[in-house]
Design an enzyme around this catalytic site. Sequence first.
Site, short mmCIF file in Angstrom:
data_model
loop_
_atom_site.label_atom_id
_atom_site.label_comp_id
_atom_site.label_asym_id
_atom_site.label_seq_id
_atom_site.Cartn_x
_atom_site.Cartn_y
_atom_site.Cartn_z
N ARG A 19 0.24 -0.81 0.45
CA ARG A 19 -0.02 0.05 -0.01
C ARG A 19 0.83 1.36 -0.37
O ARG A 19 2.04 1.57 0.59
CB ARG A 19 -0.32 -0.29 1.76
CG ARG A 19 -1.91 -0.92 0.79
CD ARG A 19 -2.88 -0.74 0.04
NE ARG A 19 -3.63 -1.62 0.28
CZ ARG A 19 -4.45 -2.97 0.30
NH1 ARG A 19 -3.09 -3.42 -1.11
NH2 ARG A 19 -5.03 -4.00 0.30
N HIS A 44 17.99 -6.02 2.82
CA HIS A 44 18.99 -6.74 1.91
C HIS A 44 18.03 -5.16 0.78
O HIS A 44 16.80 -6.46 -0.04
CB HIS A 44 19.01 -8.32 1.68
CG HIS A 44 18.68 -8.95 0.39
ND1 HIS A 44 19.44 -9.97 -0.04
CD2 HIS A 44 19.68 -8.27 -0.77
CE1 HIS A 44 19.53 -10.56 -0.85
NE2 HIS A 44 19.81 -9.15 -2.07
N GLU A 76 22.88 -6.39 3.78
CA GLU A 76 22.69 -7.82 2.42
C GLU A 76 23.07 -7.32 1.15
O GLU A 76 21.63 -7.22 0.92
CB GLU A 76 21.89 -9.07 3.25
CG GLU A 76 22.45 -10.27 2.47
CD GLU A 76 20.57 -10.89 3.61
OE1 GLU A 76 21.27 -12.11 2.30
OE2 GLU A 76 20.11 -10.88 4.16
N HIS A 198 18.03 -18.38 7.27
CA HIS A 198 17.82 -19.22 6.52
C HIS A 198 16.89 -20.10 7.18
O HIS A 198 17.68 -21.42 7.26
CB HIS A 198 18.42 -19.02 5.28
CG HIS A 198 17.95 -18.70 3.88
ND1 HIS A 198 18.60 -16.83 4.01
CD2 HIS A 198 17.48 -18.30 3.12
CE1 HIS A 198 18.74 -16.36 3.46
NE2 HIS A 198 17.68 -17.00 2.43
#
Length: 247
Positions: A19, A44, A76, A198
Amino acid sequence: MKTRLSVNVNAVAALRNRRDLPWPSVTGMSRIALDAGAKGITVHPRPDERHIRRKDVRDLVDMLRKDYPGKELCLEGYPDNRFMALCEEIKPDQVLFVPDLPGQTTSDHGWDFAANDALLRGVIEVIKRSGSRVSLFVDPDPAQPAKAAAVGADRIEIYTGPYGACHSDADLEKTRLAEVVATAHAAKEAGLGVNAGHDLTPDNLPALIAEVPFIREVSIGHGFVADALIHGFAKSVERFQAAMGER
């Protein structure tokens, strides 16, 4: 040494960008995580700014330096000219170089050191001159850390996606964990600091930290935000820190 939590807020920015509104606030949610005890924030900024924008990076570094001395910002990205210029401008505490193509959804593989030797040596030298610590994203393969050390990295971040992905297969999970552990020990032997990231969760972090207590930092975004949808941002900091023995 206790492993420390860096919260990746890319998903916060992705939700905001749906938005033309200023919420959820990247700096506001980062404040909640930091106030709850997170050691830092990871972002990142991709070339298309589909989540973190360059303005977010500047706002975060201003906030951290003003209000959170001792907390860290990890930036990153792939070391193209635009990313390098941003790193030299803001001088984050840590720069994590990842071998991402521009359209990738997320970082999903480590560096090919043979193919990128000259690139990595050059950009690492530039970033170290600017005063930032350098980490390189590597696959869970014990042959990789020595290559990262050879090009000048300070740390590696081990890609733990394969470990996190086998949450429903206990035997495969043990195999993938062993690969991460072997890579971490190889990095320690090479004189590198070890980070991981991760698909780490409060469920799979304890086994990892038990095997590799010298991991210095875990950077968690998707898993953290998924947990926070249930428990709230501040409570999820507590949950992840408890899982990694930081509390």
